[in-house]
Design an enzyme around this catalytic site. Structure first.
Site, mmCIF file in Angstrom:
data_model
loop_
_atom_site.group_PDB
_atom_site.id
_atom_site.type_symbol
_atom_site.label_atom_id
_atom_site.label_comp_id
_atom_site.label_asym_id
_atom_site.label_seq_id
_atom_site.Cartn_x
_atom_site.Cartn_y
_atom_site.Cartn_z
ATOM 1 N N CYS B 191 0.858 -1.196 0.000
ATOM 2 C CA CYS B 191 0.000 0.000 0.000
ATOM 3 C C CYS B 191 0.894 1.245 0.000
ATOM 4 C CB CYS B 191 -0.870 0.048 1.254
ATOM 5 S SG CYS B 191 -1.699 -1.488 1.699
ATOM 6 N N CYS B 238 -7.897 -2.343 -3.990
ATOM 7 C CA CYS B 238 -6.468 -2.035 -4.117
ATOM 8 C C CYS B 238 -5.623 -3.303 -4.032
ATOM 9 C CB CYS B 238 -6.044 -0.987 -3.090
ATOM 10 S SG CYS B 238 -6.485 0.697 -3.637
#
Lengths: 125, 277
Positions: B191, B238
């Site tokens: 991330c 994501c």
């Protein structure tokens, strides 16, 4: 790391020499082969589900590139040793352990043959 | 690998080296917020709650126009209606929450020291239903997202102030932090690669938003979804982008991740529900 825009346009001046007056038929055939490989490499590099290199790199002929990585230009100068270019694409974490660039070979994102073609394309830039 | 990420990150903010495991959460928080303040010096702190629109004047005008007639407005009304319908036993959601459930979103997620786990608002909503003999709702969208939209809307302007009150809480925080900095998926990205290291850069045509402020405005109406979605729906999206198998919404993994990420946004105001593309 980031290269000036002028370099990108300079890359457009780099032309792949395919035909030449004094070429033999065999040389011409080889040139056509090479041009085809570069074309295939380009397709793989630009394809969103394959290389998707444009996600991060500006590349001559590609639209709406990202700017996470440096523009890919003057590659023969940047990588006199083609094997080093291949190694960067195969696993970028060797050079930079913290890189965001995916390890295309190591993680099987592209096949060895696909990487070979991408290398030829990138080397032509 | 995680060490190195944290290293570049702390170098960027001042040159002292700290491994993620040793750092105190309060130090993490200061380093994290300072990193983004220095990276985007022109962005007022509260504006980080607006994601990419805080750093991209070009798309901001368009977004402000959208906010004039917010696409999530119907969901807020629907959420309020659902919130006030009594369960079969006569009780309501209001009976489950502090202050009748109004203006409390900033208190979530919190660490429950008896249960030894992170409690998020969506989880608390479903536990309220189950305690009152109702079936739990799906976590990513639909009715639960609407109820959440209403509860979050009543909390606008309240300041996020997540606490880490115990060693067990600290453990959950560290797990969430690890998760944020861990490479995953075939594409091998964390991330933090996208939302810390490369925030403000473009991945293809998409501008990457700073991690600071990521949690303030959920649930979010995304034009891509054409509807409301929860924070864990976005996490899953994501994860999929890097070809990693997403975790389940409200899994321990995602709740810990939310705990870390929300702590990192301490001091920002709740401004949900939001609108994004």
């Amino acid at each position: 790391m980031r290269m000036p825009k002028t370099l990108i346009s300079a890359a457009s001046a780099v032309v792949i020499v395919l035909g030449g007056g004094s070429m033999t038929a065999a040389q011409a055939a080889e040139g056509e082969d090479q041009a085809r490989i570069i074309q295939e490499g380009k397709k793989i590099a630009f394809h969103r589900k394959k290389g998707n290199c444009l996600a991060c790199h500006a590349i001559e002929g590609g639209r709406l590139p990202g700017n996470i990585g440096p523009p890919l230009v003057n590659m023969k100068e940047r990588f006199p040793d083609k094997a080093k270019l291949r190694a960067q694409i195969w696993d970028a974490t060797v050079n930079n352990p913290n890189t965001i660039m995916p390890p295309f070979g190591k993680h099987g994102i592209l096949t060895e043959q696909e990487i070979d073609k991408v290398v030829e394309f990138i080397y032509s830039l | 690998m995680r060490k190195l990420l944290a290293l570049t990150f702390s170098l960027a903010i001042g040159g002292f080296v700290m491994g993620p495991a040793q750092a105190d959460p309060a130090d993490d928080l200061a380093a994290f917020q300072n990193y983004f303040k220095q990276k985007f010096p022109e962005v007022p702190f509260q504006d980080f709650a607006n994601g990419v629109y805080a750093i991209d004047p070009a798309s901001r005008a368009q977004w402000e126009a959208i906010e004039e007639f917010p696409p999530y407005e119907i969901a807020i009304e629907e959420g309020e209606r659902l919130f006030n319908i009594p369960f079969k036993n006569g009780k309501t959601y209001a009976d489950c929450f502090e202050n009748g459930g109004i203006g409390i979103a900033q208190n979530y997620p919190y660490f429950d020291d008896e249960r030894k786990e992170v409690i998020t608002l969506p989880l608390a909503i479903n536990e309220c239903r189950v305690q009152n003999g109702e079936k739990p709702l799906p976590y990513k969208k639909g009715k639960l997202a609407s109820i959440l939209a209403y509860m979050v809307y009543t909390s606008r302007g309240n300041v996020i102030d997540v606490k880490i009150p115990s060693l067990s809480a600290r453990d959950a925080y560290e797990k969430g932090k690890q998760s944020y900095y861990a490479r995953r998926g075939q594409l091998n990205m964390a991330c933090a690669h996208c939302h810390v290291d490369n925030a403000g850069r473009r991945i293809r045509a998409d501008l990457l938003s700073p991690a600071l402020g990521h949690v303030t405005h959920f649930p979010v109406y995304r034009s891509k979804w054409g509807e409301l979605g929860t924070l864990h729906r976005r996490f899953a999206g994501c994860n999929k982008q890097v070809r990693a198998k997403p975790f389940k919404a409200q899994s321990e993994e995602y709740r810990n991740l939310e705990y870390f990420l929300t702590y990192m946004s301490n001091g920002l105001e709740i401004n949900g529900p939001g609108a994004r593309k």
